[in-house]
Design an enzyme around this catalytic site. Structure first.
Site, PDB file in Angstrom:
ATOM      1  N   LYS A  44       1.005   7.441  -5.462  1.00  0.00           N
ATOM      2  CA  LYS A  44       0.110   6.289  -5.619  1.00  0.00           C
ATOM      3  C   LYS A  44      -0.565   6.319  -6.991  1.00  0.00           C
ATOM      4  O   LYS A  44      -0.677   5.300  -7.662  1.00  0.00           O
ATOM      5  CB  LYS A  44      -0.932   6.278  -4.489  1.00  0.00           C
ATOM      6  CG  LYS A  44      -0.312   5.886  -3.148  1.00  0.00           C
ATOM      7  CD  LYS A  44      -1.227   6.077  -1.942  1.00  0.00           C
ATOM      8  CE  LYS A  44      -0.434   5.802  -0.660  1.00  0.00           C
ATOM      9  NZ  LYS A  44      -1.230   5.885   0.565  1.00  0.00           N
ATOM     10  N   ASP A  77      -5.624  -0.872   1.942  1.00  0.00           N
ATOM     11  CA  ASP A  77      -4.620  -0.518   2.965  1.00  0.00           C
ATOM     12  C   ASP A  77      -4.485  -1.613   4.031  1.00  0.00           C
ATOM     13  O   ASP A  77      -3.546  -1.594   4.820  1.00  0.00           O
ATOM     14  CB  ASP A  77      -5.046   0.772   3.699  1.00  0.00           C
ATOM     15  CG  ASP A  77      -4.507   2.029   3.041  1.00  0.00           C
ATOM     16  OD1 ASP A  77      -3.374   1.996   2.540  1.00  0.00           O
ATOM     17  OD2 ASP A  77      -5.231   3.045   3.050  1.00  0.00           O
ATOM     18  N   GLN A 120      -6.407   8.578   2.345  1.00  0.00           N
ATOM     19  CA  GLN A 120      -5.059   8.929   2.813  1.00  0.00           C
ATOM     20  C   GLN A 120      -5.116   9.482   4.237  1.00  0.00           C
ATOM     21  O   GLN A 120      -5.926  10.348   4.542  1.00  0.00           O
ATOM     22  CB  GLN A 120      -4.439   9.957   1.842  1.00  0.00           C
ATOM     23  CG  GLN A 120      -2.997  10.311   2.140  1.00  0.00           C
ATOM     24  CD  GLN A 120      -2.051   9.120   1.987  1.00  0.00           C
ATOM     25  OE1 GLN A 120      -2.252   8.244   1.151  1.00  0.00           O
ATOM     26  NE2 GLN A 120      -1.019   9.074   2.810  1.00  0.00           N
TER      27      GLN A 120
HETATM   28  N1  GUN Z   1      -0.621   7.583   5.717  1.00  0.00           N
HETATM   29  C1  GUN Z   1       0.628   7.125   5.958  1.00  0.00           C
HETATM   30  N2  GUN Z   1       0.768   5.890   5.459  1.00  0.00           N
HETATM   31  C2  GUN Z   1      -0.403   5.558   4.887  1.00  0.00           C
HETATM   32  C3  GUN Z   1      -0.867   4.405   4.200  1.00  0.00           C
HETATM   33  O1  GUN Z   1      -0.174   3.402   4.012  1.00  0.00           O
HETATM   34  N3  GUN Z   1      -2.153   4.463   3.739  1.00  0.00           N
HETATM   35  C4  GUN Z   1      -2.968   5.531   3.943  1.00  0.00           C
HETATM   36  N4  GUN Z   1      -4.212   5.481   3.470  1.00  0.00           N
HETATM   37  N5  GUN Z   1      -2.558   6.617   4.576  1.00  0.00           N
HETATM   38  C5  GUN Z   1      -1.284   6.615   5.048  1.00  0.00           C
END
Ligand code: GUN
Length: 283
Positions: free
Chosen positions: A51, A118, A95
Site C-alpha cells: 500500500k 477501506d 490493517q
Molecule cells: N485485511 C485484508 N484485507 C484488508 C483491506 O482491504 N483493508 C484492511 N484495512 N485490512 C485488510
C-alpha cells in the site's frame, strides 16, 4: 479463454490516478494516507508495504503508524482520534486483522466516515446499500473495474458470489446489484452449491480455500473472478479456483497472483483521491 490481467489494469488506472494527484498538487492540495498496523503479522506487513509503495507510485504521501502487539483498543482509538482531527490526513486505514484483545468493530466505527478509505464504516456500508457511493469497498470496486475494462456486461447478468464476508462477499453483492446484475450470495450452509454456481454468468469466489471451485461448478463460457489468496500444499500462492481444470471452460478468468490483488490496492488509491477531493469540495 482469456486472462483478465490485473497488473495491466492496475498500471492503466494508477497512471490516471497519478495524473489527477499531480493536478491537485498544482492547486495546492497534497494528499495523505495514514496506515496503521498493529502487531507483527507477516502477511499484514506485506500488504502494508504494498500500500505504501502504491502511494509513492501515484504521489500520495503515506504515514505509517506501527503499534506493538499488546496495544489496547483505547490506545488505538486515541491514535485514530488524533488522525481524524488532523486536516492534513485525508484517509485512514487500520490493517486487519488486529490482535484479539482489540475491539475491531470499535476501531472501524472510530474512523471518520469521510476518511474511511477501506469503506468499512457502517455509514459507508449503509450508503453503498442505498447506491449513494463516493468511497467504494476496495476489492469489490476493483472487480467491477476489471469486468468493465474487459468488456464484460454486468447489467442483466447472473452473478453468483461464494462467500459472505463483510469485506468482500456482502459489499460485492451490493455493488453488483447497483450495477443491475441479478445477484446470489452462497456460503458454507448453501445446499447444492454447484447447482447454484452453474447458473452464473459471472462467478466470484471469495472463500479462502484452494481448489474449492471445481470444473463441475462452472457454466461453459462463464467469467470467473478468483478473490482467494491461499498457499497450496507446496506453499505456492494460489486462489480458490482449480485453475488448470476450470480455465478451459471460461470465457474469461483472473489468475492468482496478478488478478484481483493488484486491483484492491489500486481502488484504495482511488478512494484516497476521492476522499481528498470531497474534503476540499472538489468532487
Ligand atoms: N485485511 C485484508 N484485507 C484488508 C483491506 O482491504 N483493508 C484492511 N484495512 N485490512 C485488510
Amino acid at each position: 479463454m482469456e486472462l483478465i490481467n490485473g497488473k495491466e489494469i492496475q498500471a492503466f488506472t494508477l497512471t490516471h490516478i497519478g495524473k489527477e494527484v499531480e493536478s491537485l498538487k498544482e492547486k495546492g492540495v497534497e494528499i495523505c494516507l495514514a496506515v496503521i498496523i498493529v502487531g507483527n503479522d507477516p502477511a499484514s506487513r506485506v500488504y502494508v508495504n504494498n500500500k505504501k509503495k502504491a502511494c509513492a507510485n501515484v504521489g500520495i504521501t503515506s504515514l505509517e503508524y506501527a503499534l506493538p502487539q499488546e496495544t489496547t483498543t483505547e490506545e488505538l482509538i486515541a491514535l485514530i482520534d488524533k488522525l481524524n482531527a488532523d486536516k492534513s490526513v485525508n484517509g485512514i486505514l487500520c490493517q486487519m486483522p488486529v490482535p484479539k484483545q482489540i475491539d475491531k468493530q470499535a476501531v472501524i466505527d472510530a474512523i471518520l466516515p469521510e476518511k474511511d478509505v477501506d469503506c468499512f464504516h457502517p455509514v459507508n456500508i449503509g450508503k453503498l446499500s442505498l447506491g449513494r457511493t463516493e468511497i467504494l469497498p476496495c476489492t469489490p470496486a476493483g472487480i467491477i473495474r476489471m469486468l468493465e475494462f474487459s468488456g464484460v456486461k454486468i447489467e442483466g447478468s447472473r452473478a453468483v458470489i461464494i462467500g459472505r464476508s463483510d469485506i468482500v462477499g456482502k459489499p460485492m453483492a451490493m455493488l453488483l446489484l447497483n450495477h443491475s446484475a441479478t445477484v446470489t450470495v452462497c456460503h458454507s450452509k448453501t445446499v447444492d452449491l454447484p447447482s447454484v454456481t452453474r447458473q452464473a454468468d459471472i462467478l466470484i469466489s471469495a472463500v479462502g480455500k484452494p481448489d474449492i471451485v471445481t470444473e463441475d461448478m462452472v457454466k461453459e463460457g462463464a467469467v470467473v473472478i478468483d478473490v482467494g489468496m491461499n498457499r497450496n500444499s507446496e506453499g505456492k500462492l494460489c486462489g480458490d479456483v482449480d485453475f488448470e481444470k476450470v480455465a478451459p471452460h471460461c470465457s474469461k478468468i483472473t489468475p492468482v497472483p496478478g488478478g484481483v490483488g493488484p486491483m484492491t490496492i489500486t481502488m484504495l488509491m482511488e478512494n484516497t483521491l476521492t476522499a481528498a477531493k470531497a474534503q476540499n469540495n472538489l468532487l
